[in-house]
Design a protein around this motif. Structure first.
Motif, PDB file in Angstrom:
ATOM      1  N   LYS A  19       0.810  -1.207   0.000  1.00  0.00           N
ATOM      2  CA  LYS A  19       0.000   0.000   0.000  1.00  0.00           C
ATOM      3  C   LYS A  19       0.849   1.266   0.000  1.00  0.00           C
ATOM      4  O   LYS A  19       0.577   2.208  -0.730  1.00  0.00           O
ATOM      5  N   LEU A  20       1.895   1.304   0.845  1.00  0.00           N
ATOM      6  CA  LEU A  20       2.682   2.528   1.019  1.00  0.00           C
ATOM      7  C   LEU A  20       3.949   2.579   0.167  1.00  0.00           C
ATOM      8  O   LEU A  20       4.575   3.618   0.068  1.00  0.00           O
ATOM      9  N   GLY A  21       4.344   1.466  -0.407  1.00  0.00           N
ATOM     10  CA  GLY A  21       5.580   1.434  -1.193  1.00  0.00           C
ATOM     11  C   GLY A  21       6.744   0.911  -0.384  1.00  0.00           C
ATOM     12  O   GLY A  21       7.510   0.094  -0.850  1.00  0.00           O
ATOM     13  N   SER A  22       6.867   1.356   0.854  1.00  0.00           N
ATOM     14  CA  SER A  22       7.891   0.865   1.782  1.00  0.00           C
ATOM     15  C   SER A  22       7.531   1.350   3.180  1.00  0.00           C
ATOM     16  O   SER A  22       6.767   2.293   3.338  1.00  0.00           O
ATOM     17  N   ILE A  23       8.078   0.666   4.166  1.00  0.00           N
ATOM     18  CA  ILE A  23       7.961   1.125   5.553  1.00  0.00           C
ATOM     19  C   ILE A  23       9.299   0.879   6.231  1.00  0.00           C
ATOM     20  O   ILE A  23      10.046  -0.026   5.847  1.00  0.00           O
ATOM     21  N   SER A  24       9.597   1.679   7.223  1.00  0.00           N
ATOM     22  CA  SER A  24      10.896   1.614   7.883  1.00  0.00           C
ATOM     23  C   SER A  24      11.022   0.358   8.738  1.00  0.00           C
ATOM     24  O   SER A  24      10.033  -0.242   9.164  1.00  0.00           O
ATOM     25  N   ASN A  27       0.594  -6.636  20.016  1.00  0.00           N
ATOM     26  CA  ASN A  27      -0.283  -7.700  20.516  1.00  0.00           C
ATOM     27  C   ASN A  27      -1.432  -7.935  19.534  1.00  0.00           C
ATOM     28  O   ASN A  27      -1.601  -7.188  18.570  1.00  0.00           O
ATOM     29  N   GLU A  28      -2.201  -8.961  19.781  1.00  0.00           N
ATOM     30  CA  GLU A  28      -3.266  -9.350  18.860  1.00  0.00           C
ATOM     31  C   GLU A  28      -4.310  -8.245  18.672  1.00  0.00           C
ATOM     32  O   GLU A  28      -4.784  -8.010  17.566  1.00  0.00           O
ATOM     33  N   GLY A  29      -4.641  -7.538  19.747  1.00  0.00           N
ATOM     34  CA  GLY A  29      -5.617  -6.454  19.658  1.00  0.00           C
ATOM     35  C   GLY A  29      -5.146  -5.321  18.777  1.00  0.00           C
ATOM     36  O   GLY A  29      -5.919  -4.775  17.974  1.00  0.00           O
ATOM     37  N   GLU A  30      -3.872  -4.954  18.902  1.00  0.00           N
ATOM     38  CA  GLU A  30      -3.309  -3.891  18.060  1.00  0.00           C
ATOM     39  C   GLU A  30      -3.301  -4.309  16.593  1.00  0.00           C
ATOM     40  O   GLU A  30      -3.632  -3.513  15.716  1.00  0.00           O
ATOM     41  N   LEU A  31      -2.940  -5.558  16.344  1.00  0.00           N
ATOM     42  CA  LEU A  31      -2.914  -6.052  14.962  1.00  0.00           C
ATOM     43  C   LEU A  31      -4.320  -6.100  14.370  1.00  0.00           C
ATOM     44  O   LEU A  31      -4.512  -5.796  13.192  1.00  0.00           O
ATOM     45  N   ASP A  32      -5.297  -6.473  15.195  1.00  0.00           N
ATOM     46  CA  ASP A  32      -6.682  -6.480  14.731  1.00  0.00           C
ATOM     47  C   ASP A  32      -7.113  -5.074  14.322  1.00  0.00           C
ATOM     48  O   ASP A  32      -7.721  -4.886  13.258  1.00  0.00           O
ATOM     49  N   ILE A  61       0.139   4.341  10.944  1.00  0.00           N
ATOM     50  CA  ILE A  61       0.371   3.019  11.511  1.00  0.00           C
ATOM     51  C   ILE A  61       0.577   3.132  13.018  1.00  0.00           C
ATOM     52  O   ILE A  61       0.070   2.319  13.797  1.00  0.00           O
ATOM     53  N   LEU A  62       1.305   4.163  13.438  1.00  0.00           N
ATOM     54  CA  LEU A  62       1.611   4.335  14.857  1.00  0.00           C
ATOM     55  C   LEU A  62       0.378   4.636  15.699  1.00  0.00           C
ATOM     56  O   LEU A  62       0.433   4.501  16.923  1.00  0.00           O
ATOM     57  N   LYS A 111       7.890  -2.631  15.292  1.00  0.00           N
ATOM     58  CA  LYS A 111       6.738  -2.310  16.144  1.00  0.00           C
ATOM     59  C   LYS A 111       5.547  -3.196  15.793  1.00  0.00           C
ATOM     60  O   LYS A 111       4.830  -3.665  16.677  1.00  0.00           O
ATOM     61  N   ILE A 112       5.331  -3.427  14.512  1.00  0.00           N
ATOM     62  CA  ILE A 112       4.239  -4.309  14.089  1.00  0.00           C
ATOM     63  C   ILE A 112       4.491  -5.727  14.591  1.00  0.00           C
ATOM     64  O   ILE A 112       3.590  -6.375  15.135  1.00  0.00           O
ATOM     65  N   ASN A 113       5.724  -6.209  14.437  1.00  0.00           N
ATOM     66  CA  ASN A 113       6.059  -7.564  14.871  1.00  0.00           C
ATOM     67  C   ASN A 113       5.916  -7.741  16.380  1.00  0.00           C
ATOM     68  O   ASN A 113       5.624  -8.833  16.855  1.00  0.00           O
ATOM     69  N   ASP A 114       6.121  -6.671  17.141  1.00  0.00           N
ATOM     70  CA  ASP A 114       6.030  -6.723  18.596  1.00  0.00           C
ATOM     71  C   ASP A 114       4.627  -6.414  19.114  1.00  0.00           C
ATOM     72  O   ASP A 114       4.398  -6.417  20.319  1.00  0.00           O
TER      73      ASP A 114
END
Length: 50
Positions: free
Chosen positions: A9-14, A25-30, A45-46, A20-23
């Motif tokens: 979607k964005l082309g790239s992300i840092s 929790n399930e609620g945040e990812l949802d 995203i933040l 932060k995404i990998n760390d």
């Protein structure tokens, strides 16, 4: 999966945002998944991962 969708979607992300995404929790990812259409940049995203 969500990381790949955001990169598409964005082309790239840092590496910092990817970590932060990998760390997240399930609620945040949802919430990130549910709101992916509203994300236009890394700051958006933040709103969902901390």
């Amino acid at each position: 999966m969500i990381t790949n969708l955001l990169i598409k979607k964005l082309g790239s992300i840092s590496e910092c945002i990817i970590n932060k995404i990998n760390d997240s929790n399930e609620g945040e990812l949802d919430q990130l998944s549910l709101n992916i259409f509203d994300i236009d940049n890394e700051d958006d995203i933040l709103k969902y991962v901390h």
